[in-house]
Design an enzyme around this catalytic site. Structure first.
Site, PDB file in Angstrom:
ATOM      1  N   GLU A 306       0.882  -1.159   0.000  1.00 20.47           N
ATOM      2  CA  GLU A 306       0.000   0.000   0.000  1.00 20.47           C
ATOM      3  C   GLU A 306       0.924   1.214   0.000  1.00 20.47           C
ATOM      4  O   GLU A 306       1.596   1.486   0.988  1.00 20.47           O
ATOM      5  CB  GLU A 306      -0.909   0.008   1.230  1.00 20.47           C
ATOM      6  CG  GLU A 306      -1.963   1.083   1.107  1.00 20.47           C
ATOM      7  CD  GLU A 306      -2.637   1.459   2.415  1.00 20.47           C
ATOM      8  OE1 GLU A 306      -3.747   1.988   2.361  1.00 20.47           O
ATOM      9  OE2 GLU A 306      -2.062   1.241   3.493  1.00 20.47           O
ATOM     10  N   ASP A 382     -11.067   1.446   1.742  1.00 23.53           N
ATOM     11  CA  ASP A 382     -10.785   2.811   2.200  1.00 23.53           C
ATOM     12  C   ASP A 382     -11.417   3.851   1.297  1.00 23.53           C
ATOM     13  O   ASP A 382     -11.179   5.051   1.469  1.00 23.53           O
ATOM     14  CB  ASP A 382      -9.268   3.059   2.228  1.00 23.53           C
ATOM     15  CG  ASP A 382      -8.576   2.293   3.341  1.00 23.53           C
ATOM     16  OD1 ASP A 382      -9.244   1.945   4.338  1.00 23.53           O
ATOM     17  OD2 ASP A 382      -7.364   2.039   3.207  1.00 23.53           O
TER      18      ASP A 382
HETATM   19  O1  ISL Z   1      -8.360   5.394   4.599  1.00 21.67           O
HETATM   20  C1  ISL Z   1      -7.751   6.276   4.086  1.00 21.67           C
HETATM   21  C2  ISL Z   1      -8.463   7.306   3.357  1.00 21.67           C
HETATM   22  O2  ISL Z   1      -9.752   7.429   3.807  1.00 21.67           O
HETATM   23  C3  ISL Z   1      -6.289   6.335   4.087  1.00 21.67           C
HETATM   24  O3  ISL Z   1      -5.773   7.535   4.453  1.00 21.67           O
HETATM   25  C4  ISL Z   1      -5.757   5.258   4.970  1.00 21.67           C
HETATM   26  O4  ISL Z   1      -5.765   5.658   6.287  1.00 21.67           O
HETATM   27  C5  ISL Z   1      -4.354   4.940   4.571  1.00 21.67           C
HETATM   28  O5  ISL Z   1      -4.393   4.613   3.251  1.00 21.67           O
HETATM   29  C6  ISL Z   1      -3.862   3.751   5.344  1.00 21.67           C
HETATM   30  O6  ISL Z   1      -4.749   2.701   5.167  1.00 21.67           O
HETATM   31  C7  ISL Z   1      -4.495   1.476   5.741  1.00 21.67           C
HETATM   32  O7  ISL Z   1      -4.092   1.582   7.093  1.00 21.67           O
HETATM   33  C8  ISL Z   1      -5.058   2.084   7.994  1.00 21.67           C
HETATM   34  C9  ISL Z   1      -6.423   1.415   7.853  1.00 21.67           C
HETATM   35  O8  ISL Z   1      -7.399   2.127   8.561  1.00 21.67           O
HETATM   36  C10 ISL Z   1      -6.855   1.290   6.413  1.00 21.67           C
HETATM   37  O9  ISL Z   1      -8.067   0.606   6.320  1.00 21.67           O
HETATM   38  C11 ISL Z   1      -5.743   0.606   5.695  1.00 21.67           C
HETATM   39  O10 ISL Z   1      -6.060   0.325   4.367  1.00 21.67           O
HETATM   40  C12 ISL Z   1      -4.499   1.854   9.349  1.00 21.67           C
HETATM   41  O11 ISL Z   1      -4.088   0.524   9.464  1.00 21.67           O
END
Ligand code: ISL
Ligand code: CA
Length: 606
Positions: A306, A382
């Protein structure tokens, strides 16, 4: 401040610089292409393939948010048995890989992204025996399984953190980032899920602050500590030894930290995510190379980062095969596009400009043209539903624009990550009240807006388009109560359109979005040109049509996508008299450059 504002500002700055450059280079390229196609027969033209072919490049990944897929015990929460029960449906889609969001033990402050035991299954989801049965069931059907590695942080209820906070000399103290309070308050760090945006939380037990980029219940792990790295790599090997086929790596781009915690340099003031990912030296890459050596290299598995905060300048550092780090990365420029500057995830009421959209996806295609490999997605857990955000979810255009977006995803030169429910054309639920939201991000940002005395109605209106819970509503199986998702009360409301939009109704309809998805998955899989073929953008300035070719080993496809609700035409100097339509989203299409609203067609050029 929030990172969306930052991302958008960054993009705008970048685009003003790049627009001119890319306009010049793309028009030059178009000229070269036209000259080439005039003097070379497409059937004799060979495109050099500069990279190895791999199963994960050829795969279509289907992402399942297990909480919302299928509940088998009536508690209103989807579970592993639910995924197992629906494996034949998943198989029928023709996809190759399933990515499951975190299924590990968790107090669910952030729906499983706060893990309290990496080697156990979340109680809501079932048991390890359920997991083993699921993995077996997938492999029997030739489907690979990718899990979510959440290793930037864990839960404050993980045994490591419980120990770590006990005393300053606890053996687990250095598993996390602590700042002794007698040194004063540390330099600010922004948290994405904190009501005060403060990533330092004071803990009175040891009179110290700990770091949490996300919620207070998600303390960041200290990757500087070799013991932490060993714990993570051993845990990864535990799951690989069980037979899983890879990991999607949550915010892996921000695991490395400058542990002196200096002030954030001014250049990143508006882009904290980028500072976290790119501004703290090379540590993350050192750790990823170690991860490759200690774990990934020992198995035939895939890895996808990611890539939060990662720009096109450093993306290849993660995925250039020679660096021995990861296989793929997904960027955020596409999904962050079209939000207003300075406002939390607020879409521009005028809609988004397609030329900028094309430029983003073209630029990211080019990043991986020679080395590494990209991904393509328009929705995930997300994000809101792709139909609402990027297409048109009105009854008139829902089906056709949904198929158009699917055509885009399935014909780009990148591994598609297709979000469950998009094959049905599911759209945003658009809650009216904050009480309906379950997501920590929406709830905390509502509090922030409220505390500042800002416009709450405007916030709620924007959330109808952008909130994450829109993409997390239960999957719509049939028209029985709760869409056949649960016999109990669903953890998040079901979209009321389930009576019309559901698997059962679409199975029976040869023209459904579901059957279109199945068809185009096969088309991609049977045509290496759609996987490996060179991508060439055409007619860049066209404000309505996204047109490009894909070409490989004598095969050439033209993809025409009308992103607008009006008729539109592509301006192409291509002879379509011998062209053959291989897939299209209107029943009576003919090869043509004029397109009806949201019309999509893929043509084979002869
Ligand atoms: O969710 C987002 C936008 O609404 C992003 O900013 C997100 O926080 C970021 O991409 C990180 O996402 C990942 O880690 C987070 C988690 O809440 C997300 O679901 C995950 O995909 C924390 O672990
Ligand atoms: Ca359940």
């Amino acid at each position: 401040m929030n990172h969306y504002k930052c991302l958008v500002q960054h993009e705008i700055k970048f685009y003003t610089d790049m627009q001119l450059l890319s306009r010049i280079s793309i028009s030059c390229l178009t000229l070269v292409l036209l000259a080439l196609s005039a003097c070379t027969s497409p059937t004799t033209q060979k495109q050099p393939v500069s990279m190895d072919q791999n199963w994960w490049k050829e795969a279509v990944v289907y992402q399942i948010y297990p909480r919302s897929f299928k509940d088998t015990n009536g508690d209103g929460i989807g579970d592993l048995k639910g995924v197992l029960e629906k494996l034949d449906y998943i198989k029928s889609l023709g996809i190759d890989v399933v990515w499951l969001n975190p299924i590990f033990a968790s107090p669910n402050d952030d729906n499983g992204y706060d893990i309290s035991d990496y080697r156990d299954i979340m109680k809501d989801f079932g048991t390890m025996a359920d997991f083993d049965a699921l993995l077996k069931g997938m492999h029997e059907r030739g489907i690979k399984l990718v899990l979510d590695l959440v290793a930037n942080h864990c839960s404050d209820e993980h045994a490591w953190f419980k120990e770590s906070r006990k005393s300053r000399d606890n053996p687990y103290r250095d598993y996390f980032h602590w700042w002794p309070a007698e040194k004063g308050k540390p330099n600010p760090r922004i948290s994405f899920f904190d009501v005060n945006n403060d990533a330092w939380k004071y803990d009175s037990i040891t009179n110290a602050y700990y770091l949490h980029y996300f919620s207070q219940k998600q303390p960041d792990l200290n990757w500087e500590n070799p013991k932490v790295r060993k714990e993570i790599f051993d845990m990864m090997n535990f799951w690989f030894d069980k037979g899983i086929d890879g990991f999607r790596m949550d915010v892996i781009s921000i695991i490395g930290k400058d542990t002196t915690f200096p002030p954030i340099p001014a250049q990143y003031a508006n882009d904290v995510f980028q500072y976290y990912a790119e501004g703290q030296g090379n540590r993350t890459h050192t750790y990823l190379q170690e991860m490759y050596a200690q774990s990934l290299s020992k198995y035939n598995v895939m890895s996808v980062a990611e890539g939060a905060g990662v720009t096109d300048k450093t993306a290849l550092d993660f995925v250039d095969a020679n660096r021995k780090e990861l296989n793929m990365l997904y960027h955020f420029e596409g999904v962050s596009y079209g939000y207003l500057k300075g406002k939390f995830k607020t879409p521009d009421p005028k809609g988004y400009d397609l030329v900028g959209f094309k430029d983003i996806y073209t630029k990211w295609n080019d990043v991986f043209a020679e080395k590494g490999w990209g991904t393509i997605y328009l929705g995930n857990h997300d994000q809101p539903r792709m139909l609402t955000r990027w297409g048109n979810d009105t009854p008139e255009f829902g089906t056709v624009s949904s198929k158009m977006l699917t055509t885009f995803l399935m014909t780009m030169r990148a591994t598609p990550y297709y979000y469950f429910g998009d094959e049905l054309g599911m759209n945003n639920i658009k809650f009216d009240r904050i009480e309906d939201y379950k997501d920590i991000e929406s709830i905390n940002n509502y509090k922030i807006v409220k505390d500042k005395g800002e416009d709450l109605q405007a916030f709620l209106d924007a959330q109808k388009i952008s909130a994450r819970d829109n993409g997390r509503t239960p999957f719509q199986w049939d028209n029985t109560s709760n869409a056949g998702f649960t016999t109990g009360t669903p953890w998040l409301k079901v979209n009321p359109n389930y009576t019309a939009v559901n698997v059962q109704a679409q199975e029976a309809d040869p023209n459904s979005t579901l059957n279109y998805f199945r068809k185009i998955v096969q088309l991609r899989k049977q045509n290496p040109a759609l996987i490996y073929g060179k991508y060439q953008l055409l007619d860049r300035e066209n404000p309505s049509v996204y047109a490009y070719t894909r070409e490989w080993e004598g095969r050439k496809y033209l993809v025409l996508l009308n992103f607008k609700a009006q008729n539109a035409a592509a301006n192409l100097n291509l002879d379509l008299s011998n062209a053959k339509i291989v897939i299209n989203n209107y029943p009576d299409a003919k090869p043509a450059t004029s397109l009806r609203p949201y019309e999509a067609m893929v043509l084979e050029l002869k």
